[in-house]
Write an enzyme that holds these catalytic residues in place. Structure first.
Site, short mmCIF file in Angstrom:
data_model
loop_
_atom_site.label_atom_id
_atom_site.label_comp_id
_atom_site.label_asym_id
_atom_site.label_seq_id
_atom_site.Cartn_x
_atom_site.Cartn_y
_atom_site.Cartn_z
N ASP A 57 -89.41 20.69 15.29
CA ASP A 57 -88.89 21.91 14.36
C ASP A 57 -89.00 23.15 15.09
O ASP A 57 -89.88 23.59 15.46
CB ASP A 57 -90.16 21.73 13.09
CG ASP A 57 -89.71 22.66 12.32
OD1 ASP A 57 -88.81 23.53 12.40
OD2 ASP A 57 -90.25 22.53 11.15
N ASN A 111 -77.29 25.01 19.55
CA ASN A 111 -76.38 24.72 18.54
C ASN A 111 -77.22 24.48 17.26
O ASN A 111 -76.54 25.46 16.24
CB ASN A 111 -75.80 23.45 18.45
CG ASN A 111 -75.25 23.08 17.41
OD1 ASN A 111 -74.12 23.37 17.04
ND2 ASN A 111 -75.95 21.97 16.54
N TYR A 132 -78.04 36.25 8.95
CA TYR A 132 -77.41 35.37 9.68
C TYR A 132 -76.68 35.84 10.78
O TYR A 132 -76.83 35.63 11.74
CB TYR A 132 -76.69 34.45 8.77
CG TYR A 132 -75.71 33.31 9.51
CD1 TYR A 132 -76.26 32.34 10.41
CD2 TYR A 132 -74.37 33.36 9.37
CE1 TYR A 132 -75.54 31.21 10.87
CE2 TYR A 132 -73.44 32.67 10.16
CZ TYR A 132 -74.21 31.43 10.91
OH TYR A 132 -73.34 30.61 11.69
N GLY A 133 -75.68 36.76 10.27
CA GLY A 133 -74.80 37.53 11.20
C GLY A 133 -75.59 38.30 12.16
O GLY A 133 -75.27 38.46 13.37
N ALA A 134 -76.74 38.72 11.92
CA ALA A 134 -77.66 39.38 12.78
C ALA A 134 -78.28 38.64 13.82
O ALA A 134 -78.35 38.90 14.98
CB ALA A 134 -78.56 40.29 12.00
N LYS A 145 -76.91 35.89 15.09
CA LYS A 145 -75.71 35.36 16.02
C LYS A 145 -75.40 36.80 16.83
O LYS A 145 -75.08 36.32 17.87
CB LYS A 145 -74.46 34.91 15.16
CG LYS A 145 -74.78 33.77 14.37
CD LYS A 145 -75.30 32.75 15.14
CE LYS A 145 -75.56 31.24 14.53
NZ LYS A 145 -76.15 30.08 15.36
N1 LIG Z 1 -69.89 25.02 10.30
C1 LIG Z 1 -69.74 26.11 10.07
O1 LIG Z 1 -68.78 26.73 9.60
C2 LIG Z 1 -70.31 27.09 11.51
C3 LIG Z 1 -69.58 28.47 11.58
C4 LIG Z 1 -70.01 29.19 12.44
C5 LIG Z 1 -71.09 28.95 13.34
N2 LIG Z 1 -71.83 27.75 12.97
C6 LIG Z 1 -72.95 27.63 13.73
O2 LIG Z 1 -72.84 26.24 14.37
C7 LIG Z 1 -74.18 25.62 14.49
C8 LIG Z 1 -74.25 24.22 14.03
O3 LIG Z 1 -73.56 24.38 12.50
P1 LIG Z 1 -73.40 23.10 11.48
O4 LIG Z 1 -72.56 23.37 10.39
O5 LIG Z 1 -73.12 22.09 12.49
O6 LIG Z 1 -74.77 22.64 10.99
P2 LIG Z 1 -75.36 21.59 10.18
O7 LIG Z 1 -74.31 20.53 9.96
O8 LIG Z 1 -76.23 22.12 9.02
O9 LIG Z 1 -76.40 21.05 10.99
C9 LIG Z 1 -77.59 21.66 11.51
C10 LIG Z 1 -78.35 20.93 12.71
O10 LIG Z 1 -79.41 21.78 13.06
C11 LIG Z 1 -80.49 21.05 13.13
N3 LIG Z 1 -81.70 22.03 12.66
C12 LIG Z 1 -81.70 22.93 11.52
N4 LIG Z 1 -82.90 23.45 11.32
C13 LIG Z 1 -83.74 22.92 12.20
C14 LIG Z 1 -85.06 23.11 12.33
N5 LIG Z 1 -85.63 24.02 11.80
N6 LIG Z 1 -85.69 22.65 13.47
C15 LIG Z 1 -84.92 21.54 14.13
N7 LIG Z 1 -83.36 21.41 14.11
C16 LIG Z 1 -82.89 22.03 13.01
C17 LIG Z 1 -80.32 20.07 12.12
O11 LIG Z 1 -81.32 18.99 12.38
P3 LIG Z 1 -81.90 17.94 11.25
O12 LIG Z 1 -81.03 18.08 10.15
O13 LIG Z 1 -81.94 16.70 12.06
O14 LIG Z 1 -83.22 18.76 11.06
C18 LIG Z 1 -78.81 19.54 12.55
O15 LIG Z 1 -78.82 18.81 13.49
C19 LIG Z 1 -75.41 26.45 13.75
O16 LIG Z 1 -75.95 27.37 14.86
C20 LIG Z 1 -74.43 27.26 13.08
O17 LIG Z 1 -74.89 28.56 12.80
C21 LIG Z 1 -71.37 27.06 12.10
#
Ligand SMILES: NC(=O)c1ccc[n+]([C@@H]2O[C@H](COP(=O)([O-])OP(=O)(O)OC[C@H]3O[C@@H](n4cnc5c(N)ncnc54)[C@H](OP(=O)(O)O)[C@@H]3O)[C@@H](O)[C@H]2O)c1
Length: 245
Positions: free
Chosen positions: A64, A87, A152-154, A156
């Protein structure tokens, strides 16, 4: 697919879903052994199985990331890592007056402190071995935050700043540190936003959302030798989102 990352180990945080899972697969396709991080055991097993089907090795290491002790323990268990992809991240949107201390702390802990602790723990080993690549996953919200994406933006924007700091700190030892800023991408995490999120794709020059594999391709590029002179950069994989002001 050429095996540019053969004999290398990659740690991908949040590899149980979305962009992280696609990245784990993209790195494995390039020959890397992958440490699959996340919390959800069932989805982790699926990622591991898909990596093994590509002929690469994978193992699941849960943690976690909101708990700093678990982050450093993850780094210890990961061992010698050549490619670190920060990520995992959360995005809970709220305006400032509606943001609770718990939401604020969760964003800082998972999106910012966890990458910081992982770099602190793993980059010195890369520097000793004289090679390594770190990729931080950022967002368009770092540069052009929307209403409700302040915290969130802050996180990143801070991650992009740290990307440049780490590039300067570890670059002399042969370790490259870059970021990939993703545009709106169809993932498990964004599925919750439904139609509202679908319309975010229409605000992008390409007029569509990204698939996770399209962001993973940019991350894998940063990890590979094709990017051997790219350091301290943020690559926008945003479909031309801010092409015109
Ligand atoms: N999707 C978008 O539109 C988008 C756009 C810009 C940037 N991003 C960035 O890209 C990255 C991935 O986004 P995504 O949309 O693929 O996310 P997602 O589908 O919500 O998946 C999030 C991942 O992070 C893990 N995670 C979340 N909280 C956690 C915690 N407390 N401890 C350990 N693991 C944790 C989850 O693991 P478990 O579920 O196994 O806990 C999961 O593998 C993020 O940094 C996000 O800010 C995404």
């Amino acid at each position: 697919m050429h095996h540019d990352l053969a004999q290398q180990t990659a740690l991908v945080t949040g590899a149980t879903a979305g962009i992280g899972r696609a990245t784990a697969l993209a790195l494995a396709a390039r020959g890397a052994d992958v440490v699959v991080h996340g919390r959800d055991e069932r989805r982790a097993a699926d990622t591991v199985r898909r990596i093994e089907a590509l002929g690469a090795k994978a193992r699941f290491e849960p943690a976690d990331l909101s708990d700093p002790a678990q982050v450093t323990a993850l780094a210890d268990r990961a061992g010698a890592v050549d490619v670190l992809v920060n990520n995992a991240g959360i995005f809970h949107f709220a305006r400032t007056v509606d943001t609770t201390p718990a939401t604020f702390d969760a964003h800082i802990g998972i999106n910012l402190r966890a990458p910081y602790l992982l770099v602190q723990a793993l980059a010195p080993g890369m520097a000793e071995r004289g090679r390594g690549a770190i990729i931080n996953v950022s967002s368009g919200a770092a540069g052009t935050p929307g209403l409700g994406s302040g915290v969130y933006g802050a996180t990143k924007a801070a991650l992009e700043s740290l990307t440049r700091v780490w590039a300067a700190e570890f670059g002399p030892a042969g370790v490259r540190v870059n970021a990939v800023a993703a545009g709106p991408t169809r993932t498990e995490g964004t599925a919750a936003y439904g139609d509202a999120f679908e319309s975010a794709g229409q605000a992008v020059a390409l007029r569509r959302l990204a698939d996770p594999e399209e962001i993973a391709g940019a991350i894998a590029f940063m990890a590979c030798s094709e990017a051997s002179y790219v350091n301290g950069a943020t690559l926008a994989a945003m479909g031309g989102q801010p092409a015109l002001g």
